[in-house]
Structure formats: C-alpha cells, structure tokens
Design a protein around this motif. Sequence first.
Motif, PDB file in Angstrom:
ATOM      1  N   ASP A   1       0.807  -1.219   0.000  1.00 38.78           N
ATOM      2  CA  ASP A   1       0.000   0.000   0.000  1.00 38.78           C
ATOM      3  C   ASP A   1       0.840   1.270   0.000  1.00 38.78           C
ATOM      4  O   ASP A   1       0.497   2.244  -0.659  1.00 38.78           O
ATOM      5  N   PHE A   2       1.914   1.271   0.766  1.00 35.95           N
ATOM      6  CA  PHE A   2       2.676   2.511   0.960  1.00 35.95           C
ATOM      7  C   PHE A   2       3.966   2.597   0.162  1.00 35.95           C
ATOM      8  O   PHE A   2       4.483   3.693  -0.026  1.00 35.95           O
ATOM      9  N   ARG A   3       4.497   1.441  -0.304  1.00 34.74           N
ATOM     10  CA  ARG A   3       5.770   1.486  -1.018  1.00 34.74           C
ATOM     11  C   ARG A   3       5.710   0.759  -2.356  1.00 34.74           C
ATOM     12  O   ARG A   3       6.737   0.604  -3.013  1.00 34.74           O
ATOM     13  N   ASP A   4       4.526   0.266  -2.719  1.00 37.88           N
ATOM     14  CA  ASP A   4       4.357  -0.491  -3.966  1.00 37.88           C
ATOM     15  C   ASP A   4       5.276  -1.715  -4.035  1.00 37.88           C
ATOM     16  O   ASP A   4       5.737  -2.099  -5.104  1.00 37.88           O
ATOM     17  N   LYS A   5       5.552  -2.294  -2.879  1.00 39.87           N
ATOM     18  CA  LYS A   5       6.367  -3.510  -2.788  1.00 39.87           C
ATOM     19  C   LYS A   5       5.549  -4.556  -2.042  1.00 39.87           C
ATOM     20  O   LYS A   5       5.530  -4.569  -0.811  1.00 39.87           O
ATOM     21  N   PRO A   6       4.873  -5.455  -2.771  1.00 40.47           N
ATOM     22  CA  PRO A   6       3.957  -6.420  -2.130  1.00 40.47           C
ATOM     23  C   PRO A   6       4.660  -7.615  -1.484  1.00 40.47           C
ATOM     24  O   PRO A   6       4.274  -8.761  -1.682  1.00 40.47           O
ATOM     25  N   THR A   7       5.703  -7.338  -0.711  1.00 42.32           N
ATOM     26  CA  THR A   7       6.439  -8.390  -0.031  1.00 42.32           C
ATOM     27  C   THR A   7       6.637  -7.997   1.432  1.00 42.32           C
ATOM     28  O   THR A   7       6.614  -6.817   1.767  1.00 42.32           O
ATOM     29  N   PRO A   8       6.873  -8.968   2.290  1.00 38.84           N
ATOM     30  CA  PRO A   8       7.145  -8.638   3.684  1.00 38.84           C
ATOM     31  C   PRO A   8       8.481  -7.909   3.814  1.00 38.84           C
ATOM     32  O   PRO A   8       9.383  -8.069   2.990  1.00 38.84           O
ATOM     33  N   THR A   9       8.592  -7.137   4.844  1.00 44.10           N
ATOM     34  CA  THR A   9       9.836  -6.466   5.218  1.00 44.10           C
ATOM     35  C   THR A   9       9.912  -6.493   6.730  1.00 44.10           C
ATOM     36  O   THR A   9       8.938  -6.855   7.390  1.00 44.10           O
ATOM     37  N   ASN A  10      11.044  -6.116   7.289  1.00 36.36           N
ATOM     38  CA  ASN A  10      11.186  -6.219   8.739  1.00 36.36           C
ATOM     39  C   ASN A  10      10.465  -5.096   9.483  1.00 36.36           C
ATOM     40  O   ASN A  10       9.774  -5.323  10.458  1.00 36.36           O
ATOM     41  N   VAL A  11      10.642  -3.845   9.024  1.00 42.31           N
ATOM     42  CA  VAL A  11      10.057  -2.715   9.732  1.00 42.31           C
ATOM     43  C   VAL A  11       9.710  -1.609   8.734  1.00 42.31           C
ATOM     44  O   VAL A  11      10.388  -1.443   7.724  1.00 42.31           O
ATOM     45  N   LEU A  12       8.626  -0.910   9.025  1.00 43.58           N
ATOM     46  CA  LEU A  12       8.204   0.249   8.246  1.00 43.58           C
ATOM     47  C   LEU A  12       7.973   1.408   9.207  1.00 43.58           C
ATOM     48  O   LEU A  12       7.640   1.194  10.376  1.00 43.58           O
ATOM     49  N   SER A  13       8.131   2.616   8.709  1.00 46.36           N
ATOM     50  CA  SER A  13       7.894   3.778   9.561  1.00 46.36           C
ATOM     51  C   SER A  13       7.238   4.894   8.766  1.00 46.36           C
ATOM     52  O   SER A  13       7.480   5.044   7.569  1.00 46.36           O
ATOM     53  N   TRP A  14       6.384   5.636   9.465  1.00 44.18           N
ATOM     54  CA  TRP A  14       5.661   6.768   8.891  1.00 44.18           C
ATOM     55  C   TRP A  14       5.817   7.956   9.830  1.00 44.18           C
ATOM     56  O   TRP A  14       5.157   8.021  10.876  1.00 44.18           O
ATOM     57  N   PRO A  15       6.697   8.909   9.488  1.00 42.59           N
ATOM     58  CA  PRO A  15       6.862  10.072  10.358  1.00 42.59           C
ATOM     59  C   PRO A  15       5.618  10.951  10.353  1.00 42.59           C
ATOM     60  O   PRO A  15       4.911  11.040   9.346  1.00 42.59           O
TER      61      PRO A  15
ATOM     62  N   ALA B   1       7.443  -6.668  11.752  1.00 42.76           N
ATOM     63  CA  ALA B   1       6.934  -8.004  11.422  1.00 42.76           C
ATOM     64  C   ALA B   1       7.744  -9.091  12.121  1.00 42.76           C
ATOM     65  O   ALA B   1       8.963  -9.197  11.920  1.00 42.76           O
ATOM     66  N   TYR B   2       7.057  -9.901  12.898  1.00 41.57           N
ATOM     67  CA  TYR B   2       7.723 -10.942  13.670  1.00 41.57           C
ATOM     68  C   TYR B   2       8.469 -11.947  12.789  1.00 41.57           C
ATOM     69  O   TYR B   2       9.629 -12.262  13.041  1.00 41.57           O
ATOM     70  N   ASP B   3       7.792 -12.461  11.770  1.00 41.37           N
ATOM     71  CA  ASP B   3       8.369 -13.534  10.953  1.00 41.37           C
ATOM     72  C   ASP B   3       9.694 -13.115  10.314  1.00 41.37           C
ATOM     73  O   ASP B   3      10.692 -13.831  10.383  1.00 41.37           O
ATOM     74  N   THR B   4       9.696 -11.948   9.688  1.00 46.56           N
ATOM     75  CA  THR B   4      10.910 -11.466   9.028  1.00 46.56           C
ATOM     76  C   THR B   4      12.002 -11.194  10.047  1.00 46.56           C
ATOM     77  O   THR B   4      13.169 -11.551   9.828  1.00 46.56           O
ATOM     78  N   CYS B   5      11.664 -10.580  11.164  1.00 40.83           N
ATOM     79  CA  CYS B   5      12.663 -10.297  12.201  1.00 40.83           C
ATOM     80  C   CYS B   5      13.290 -11.585  12.725  1.00 40.83           C
ATOM     81  O   CYS B   5      14.511 -11.673  12.881  1.00 40.83           O
ATOM     82  N   ALA B   6      12.466 -12.578  12.998  1.00 43.44           N
ATOM     83  CA  ALA B   6      12.969 -13.854  13.510  1.00 43.44           C
ATOM     84  C   ALA B   6      13.855 -14.532  12.477  1.00 43.44           C
ATOM     85  O   ALA B   6      14.935 -15.055  12.809  1.00 43.44           O
ATOM     86  N   ARG B   7      13.440 -14.522  11.233  1.00 43.25           N
ATOM     87  CA  ARG B   7      14.215 -15.128  10.151  1.00 43.25           C
ATOM     88  C   ARG B   7      15.575 -14.433   9.998  1.00 43.25           C
ATOM     89  O   ARG B   7      16.608 -15.087   9.874  1.00 43.25           O
ATOM     90  N   GLU B   8      15.578 -13.097  10.021  1.00 45.33           N
ATOM     91  CA  GLU B   8      16.823 -12.348   9.871  1.00 45.33           C
ATOM     92  C   GLU B   8      17.764 -12.576  11.052  1.00 45.33           C
ATOM     93  O   GLU B   8      18.974 -12.721  10.863  1.00 45.33           O
ATOM     94  N   ALA B   9      17.220 -12.600  12.256  1.00 46.34           N
ATOM     95  CA  ALA B   9      18.045 -12.823  13.445  1.00 46.34           C
ATOM     96  C   ALA B   9      18.699 -14.204  13.383  1.00 46.34           C
ATOM     97  O   ALA B   9      19.901 -14.336  13.650  1.00 46.34           O
ATOM     98  N   THR B  10      17.929 -15.203  13.007  1.00 51.31           N
ATOM     99  CA  THR B  10      18.464 -16.557  12.892  1.00 51.31           C
ATOM    100  C   THR B  10      19.548 -16.615  11.828  1.00 51.31           C
ATOM    101  O   THR B  10      20.625 -17.177  12.053  1.00 51.31           O
ATOM    102  N   ALA B  11      19.284 -16.026  10.667  1.00 52.93           N
ATOM    103  CA  ALA B  11      20.258 -16.040   9.563  1.00 52.93           C
ATOM    104  C   ALA B  11      21.556 -15.329   9.946  1.00 52.93           C
ATOM    105  O   ALA B  11      22.640 -15.734   9.524  1.00 52.93           O
ATOM    106  N   ALA B  12      21.459 -14.288  10.759  1.00 52.52           N
ATOM    107  CA  ALA B  12      22.639 -13.524  11.173  1.00 52.52           C
ATOM    108  C   ALA B  12      23.301 -14.118  12.414  1.00 52.52           C
ATOM    109  O   ALA B  12      24.368 -13.651  12.826  1.00 52.52           O
ATOM    110  N   GLY B  13      22.663 -15.112  13.031  1.00 51.19           N
ATOM    111  CA  GLY B  13      23.219 -15.737  14.234  1.00 51.19           C
ATOM    112  C   GLY B  13      23.264 -14.802  15.421  1.00 51.19           C
ATOM    113  O   GLY B  13      24.183 -14.852  16.235  1.00 51.19           O
TER     114      GLY B  13
END
Length: 162
Positions: free
Chosen positions: A57-71, A101-113
């Motif tokens: 809706d806000f970035r025209d990227k229909p995929t999950p991401t870790n975090v979004l912000s709206w000032p 987003a929990y799923d992406t954050c958990a996945r990234e943390a695991t991948a980065a160890g």
Amino acid sequence: MQIDILYEDDRWEAAGLGPLAERAAEATLLHLGLAPDDWEVSLLACDDARIAVLNADFRDKPTPTNVLSWPSEERAPEDPGAVPERPEPGLDPELGDIAIAYDTCAREATAAGKPMADHVTHLIVHALLHLLGYDHVRDQDATLMEATEVAILGKLGLPDPY
C-alpha cells in the motif's frame, strides 16, 4: 517515551517487544539530545502477511519487510549527509508510526546468528531514526544514519550490526 503498541501477533508479547522498544526509543532520543518524556510513537506488532499489505500500500512492494515507519511530519534535511532538525517539544508530541513483522525479524536474526532481542532493538532504533528525519537512500545520509545507529547500539551494549 510513550509507546502505544497494538499487538496483532501475540508472539511479540512473548518476545518482550514492549520493554525492548522502550529501551531502544529512550536510548535513541537521549543520544540525540531529546527528552524521552516529551514524545510518543505508535507501534504495530504484526506478522509478515500484515506488513506485506502495508508495504504494498505505501511502497508499492507487495512483499514482507522487517520494519516500516511513517513520520508524523517530514524532517529530512535537503542537503545529503546533513543532520535532520530536531523536533521541538510542544503541542504535538507524536513522532509517527512504526510497524514491525515478527516472521521477518525472527528469520533475519536466525540467519545472522544473533539474538532476536538484539535485532529487534536495532530495528526499533532504525525506525525511530526514520521518524526523526534520518534516511539511507543517499550515500551520505546512509553513512550518517548507520553511524548514529552504531553509536546508540553501542551505548546499549550491542555490537555493530553492519
């Protein structure tokens, strides 16, 4: 710092998002010379499905991401690499909204160890800096933002995420 959290995904409560977000936000504001008690942020604790909709809706990227912000207002400087103007405390204490987003954050943390709490803390610092006018689109801005993140995380006893 008042952080209003809307939990759409219960895993965030179990992960201790509230205390992590408060600690990250307070450290960020203090580092920038802002009084934490003067500011508010809304935080949506969601999953990948929800953040993918928001990202579309806000970035025209229909995929999950870790975090979004709206000032709540545009604070970015015109000159590349310049420090954003600090918001003035007063009538409108709201800095903006963040979704994580929990799923992406958990996945990234695991991948980065790295521990999930460390990764989430970094992402909250990152998102709050976006609310305060920092960005990483231009190289000079990215250098400033990353150095600021590293300094804040260092004060929290966390390693350089880059």
